[in-house]
Design a protein around this motif. Sequence first.
Motif, mmCIF file in Angstrom:
data_model
loop_
_atom_site.group_PDB
_atom_site.id
_atom_site.type_symbol
_atom_site.label_atom_id
_atom_site.label_comp_id
_atom_site.label_asym_id
_atom_site.label_seq_id
_atom_site.Cartn_x
_atom_site.Cartn_y
_atom_site.Cartn_z
ATOM 1 N N GLY A 5 0.832 -1.185 0.000
ATOM 2 C CA GLY A 5 0.000 0.000 0.000
ATOM 3 C C GLY A 5 0.867 1.234 0.000
ATOM 4 N N PHE A 6 0.269 2.359 0.360
ATOM 5 C CA PHE A 6 1.057 3.577 0.469
ATOM 6 C C PHE A 6 0.561 4.411 1.634
ATOM 7 C CE2 PHE A 6 -1.984 4.116 -3.054
ATOM 8 C CZ PHE A 6 -2.773 5.152 -2.587
ATOM 9 N N PHE A 7 1.485 5.174 2.200
ATOM 10 C CA PHE A 7 1.196 6.107 3.265
ATOM 11 C C PHE A 7 1.269 7.519 2.713
ATOM 12 C CE2 PHE A 7 3.482 2.911 6.132
ATOM 13 C CZ PHE A 7 2.305 2.349 6.594
ATOM 14 N N GLY A 8 0.469 8.407 3.301
ATOM 15 C CA GLY A 8 0.609 9.829 3.023
ATOM 16 C C GLY A 8 0.168 10.213 1.632
ATOM 17 N N ALA A 9 0.549 11.423 1.255
ATOM 18 C CA ALA A 9 0.229 11.990 -0.045
ATOM 19 C C ALA A 9 1.413 12.827 -0.493
ATOM 20 C CB ALA A 9 -1.035 12.845 0.038
ATOM 21 N N PRO A 13 0.054 9.904 -9.552
ATOM 22 C CA PRO A 13 -0.665 9.076 -8.578
ATOM 23 C C PRO A 13 -1.178 7.763 -9.164
ATOM 24 C CG PRO A 13 -1.350 11.362 -8.408
ATOM 25 C CD PRO A 13 -0.458 11.272 -9.612
ATOM 26 N N GLU A 14 -1.585 7.771 -10.436
ATOM 27 C CA GLU A 14 -2.117 6.538 -11.031
ATOM 28 C C GLU A 14 -1.039 5.473 -11.180
ATOM 29 O OE1 GLU A 14 -1.423 9.500 -14.457
ATOM 30 O OE2 GLU A 14 -2.239 9.536 -12.404
ATOM 31 N N GLN A 15 0.219 5.876 -11.331
ATOM 32 C CA GLN A 15 1.293 4.890 -11.412
ATOM 33 C C GLN A 15 1.607 4.286 -10.045
ATOM 34 O OE1 GLN A 15 4.772 5.829 -13.676
ATOM 35 N NE2 GLN A 15 3.628 6.908 -15.273
ATOM 36 N N VAL A 16 1.550 5.119 -9.008
ATOM 37 C CA VAL A 16 1.741 4.592 -7.651
ATOM 38 C C VAL A 16 0.603 3.640 -7.302
ATOM 39 C CG1 VAL A 16 2.050 5.169 -5.227
ATOM 40 C CG2 VAL A 16 2.988 6.684 -6.985
#
Length: 201
Positions: free
Chosen positions: A97-101, A156-159
């Motif tokens: 997943g990912f944290f933050g922005a 963002p779509e690649q992440v």
Amino acid sequence: MRLFVAIYPSPEALDDLANQVDRLRVGTSAAAGLDVRLTPRDETHLTVVFVGEMADARLTEVHDALARSARSWRPPVGTSGSVELVGVPRLRIGGGGFFGAAPDLVLWAGLRGDVDALHAISLATRRELTLAGLPHDPRPYAPHVTLARPGRRLPPEQVEADRSALDGYLGPAWSADELVLVRTNRPGPGTRYDRLAAWPL
């Protein structure tokens, strides 16, 4: 000095994870020269407790607290509890997943297997640090392995595509057999982390 307590995956698990990262957008972008701040293979770890800044004079106290936590994280034999293990925890790196922005976005991989044991180890370590009057991060424990810090460097779509790809990833099993005290070096060339001491689990 700035300290944290960690568990390191096996070399086989790190090799398999590195192959997976190479296939992600963060990996192909890094290979193309974009600085997505990939975590170097030899620095890949899962943090058990972040300690933070510590005076050199208190290092012995930290060592003593970690030695106690490494011995005490298991529940007593024959009692109920969230961790009932014989031997050391067996783990696999999987999911993510990912944290933050942006600009602080962090892509991470998750853990599978004896994850309850990780929580028990973290709780025992926090307890011993607290009893010794030593600081540590009190936030709830979320075991993970940081893969990259792409921030705004990737759309963002690649992440999100990388996060989705990690849903299907499950690395080889490995034993979490030691607790490691690590010092973060100041920014600059050379090694980022120094392993100061380790205790068997």
